[in-house]
Design an enzyme around this catalytic site. Sequence first.
Site, PDB file in Angstrom:
ATOM      1  N   ARG A 173      -3.726 -10.909 -15.508  1.00  0.00           N
ATOM      2  CA  ARG A 173      -5.057 -11.148 -16.084  1.00  0.00           C
ATOM      3  C   ARG A 173      -5.036 -11.216 -17.607  1.00  0.00           C
ATOM      4  O   ARG A 173      -6.056 -11.561 -18.207  1.00  0.00           O
ATOM      5  CB  ARG A 173      -6.037 -10.070 -15.606  1.00  0.00           C
ATOM      6  CG  ARG A 173      -6.408 -10.236 -14.133  1.00  0.00           C
ATOM      7  CD  ARG A 173      -7.414  -9.219 -13.680  1.00  0.00           C
ATOM      8  NE  ARG A 173      -8.016  -9.576 -12.398  1.00  0.00           N
ATOM      9  CZ  ARG A 173      -7.849  -8.880 -11.262  1.00  0.00           C
ATOM     10  NH1 ARG A 173      -7.084  -7.804 -11.246  1.00  0.00           N
ATOM     11  NH2 ARG A 173      -8.442  -9.269 -10.153  1.00  0.00           N
ATOM     12  N   HIS A 203       6.645  -7.773 -12.219  1.00  0.00           N
ATOM     13  CA  HIS A 203       6.999  -7.982 -10.814  1.00  0.00           C
ATOM     14  C   HIS A 203       8.523  -8.076 -10.673  1.00  0.00           C
ATOM     15  O   HIS A 203       9.103  -7.549  -9.726  1.00  0.00           O
ATOM     16  CB  HIS A 203       6.342  -9.256 -10.271  1.00  0.00           C
ATOM     17  CG  HIS A 203       4.839  -9.243 -10.311  1.00  0.00           C
ATOM     18  ND1 HIS A 203       4.110 -10.120 -11.077  1.00  0.00           N
ATOM     19  CD2 HIS A 203       3.936  -8.444  -9.702  1.00  0.00           C
ATOM     20  CE1 HIS A 203       2.816  -9.875 -10.914  1.00  0.00           C
ATOM     21  NE2 HIS A 203       2.684  -8.855 -10.095  1.00  0.00           N
TER      22      HIS A 203
HETATM   23  P1  AMP Z   1      -0.451  -7.684  -8.683  1.00  0.00           P
HETATM   24  O1  AMP Z   1       0.197  -8.856  -8.083  1.00  0.00           O
HETATM   25  O2  AMP Z   1      -0.631  -7.810 -10.158  1.00  0.00           O
HETATM   26  O3  AMP Z   1      -1.672  -7.239  -7.968  1.00  0.00           O
HETATM   27  O4  AMP Z   1       0.557  -6.481  -8.567  1.00  0.00           O
HETATM   28  C1  AMP Z   1       1.580  -6.384  -7.631  1.00  0.00           C
HETATM   29  C2  AMP Z   1       2.358  -5.138  -7.936  1.00  0.00           C
HETATM   30  O5  AMP Z   1       2.897  -5.239  -9.263  1.00  0.00           O
HETATM   31  C3  AMP Z   1       1.509  -3.850  -7.917  1.00  0.00           C
HETATM   32  O6  AMP Z   1       2.258  -2.805  -7.350  1.00  0.00           O
HETATM   33  C4  AMP Z   1       1.262  -3.597  -9.380  1.00  0.00           C
HETATM   34  O7  AMP Z   1       1.045  -2.238  -9.681  1.00  0.00           O
HETATM   35  C5  AMP Z   1       2.566  -4.091  -9.974  1.00  0.00           C
HETATM   36  N1  AMP Z   1       2.386  -4.397 -11.404  1.00  0.00           N
HETATM   37  C6  AMP Z   1       1.585  -5.333 -11.960  1.00  0.00           C
HETATM   38  N2  AMP Z   1       1.669  -5.278 -13.312  1.00  0.00           N
HETATM   39  C7  AMP Z   1       2.539  -4.283 -13.604  1.00  0.00           C
HETATM   40  C8  AMP Z   1       3.049  -3.724 -14.816  1.00  0.00           C
HETATM   41  N3  AMP Z   1       2.696  -4.182 -16.001  1.00  0.00           N
HETATM   42  N4  AMP Z   1       3.947  -2.722 -14.713  1.00  0.00           N
HETATM   43  C9  AMP Z   1       4.334  -2.233 -13.506  1.00  0.00           C
HETATM   44  N5  AMP Z   1       3.879  -2.714 -12.341  1.00  0.00           N
HETATM   45  C10 AMP Z   1       2.998  -3.715 -12.382  1.00  0.00           C
END
Ligand code: AMP
Length: 284
Positions: free
Chosen positions: A187, A37
């Site tokens: 996760r 993030h």
């Molecule tokens: P989340 O809060 O995990 O649902 O994700 C929020 C944003 O962060 C989304 O656009 C995800 O694709 C991005 N994101 C989460 N993990 C990663 C990662 N390891 N690499 C790149 N983007 C990520």
Amino acid sequence: MKVFKDISEIRKWADTIRAERKSLGFVPTMGALHIAHAELIKTAEEKNDFVIVSIFVNPTQFGPGEDYDSYPENFEKDKELCKNTGVDAVFYPDISEMYPREYSTTVKVSDITETMCGKCRPGHFEGVATVVAKLFNIINPHRVYLGQKDYQQYRVIERMVGDLNFDLKLVMCPTVREKDGLAVSSRNQYLSEAGRCQAPCIYRELKECEKLIKKGIKEARLINEKIKSIIKENIPECKIDYAGVYDACSLKHVDIIKGNVVIATAVWVGKARLIDNIVIKIGD
Ligand code: AMP
């Protein structure tokens, strides 16, 4: 750094920025923020005058029996990460602010949601598209930063943005990985010690398949079989939701590998559902 809980307040703030002809970058998240993030935020900061991060664990994108109740939350820590990375405003609404009792509209993107995660998680992308459309309407950003890790999510949002004429640009940011290749994810903390040791084989195998495709393997079936059997061999207790080669735009299964493809997987390792992918551009 400002923290907004009310839609009317953040809208007023974002409107002022637009009125001053400054650019607004937006990073939507579900919180439990980590280095990936932070990378999205940094990329947003390079191109925009102001950056907003939303933190909202969206109930409508979780199916029955999924991890909505146990999804990791730590707003104070998230706030620190945002402050330290130079975020200008955090939008942290309550559920009742986003979904008042009389709420009855959803956004359904068809076709592209009928494969991969959409097939395994019915209703998931309807929840995603709906909340993202709401966030776009509330914030009205110039640019939105999303991660490649959630590749199908990116493609679904891209389709929605095109179909519904949202006036913004989407930016896909590369997947951020641990040193051993495992894609960083909120996760990952559900993994047991053994699961954490085994999980990096997913990315290793994606890379192996990439090599084979670049060497000229054209039959997707061979890659699909190999990736499943190697993951099973390395993570005996896993459950594979899907693993294989898909067209990078339509996300449909391909028989013959050509053009741009994505090798994508979703694998349960204990309580953690891990997704990952690699996009491959194949010349003629
Ligand atoms: P989340 O809060 O995990 O649902 O994700 C929020 C944003 O962060 C989304 O656009 C995800 O694709 C991005 N994101 C989460 N993990 C990663 C990662 N390891 N690499 C790149 N983007 C990520």
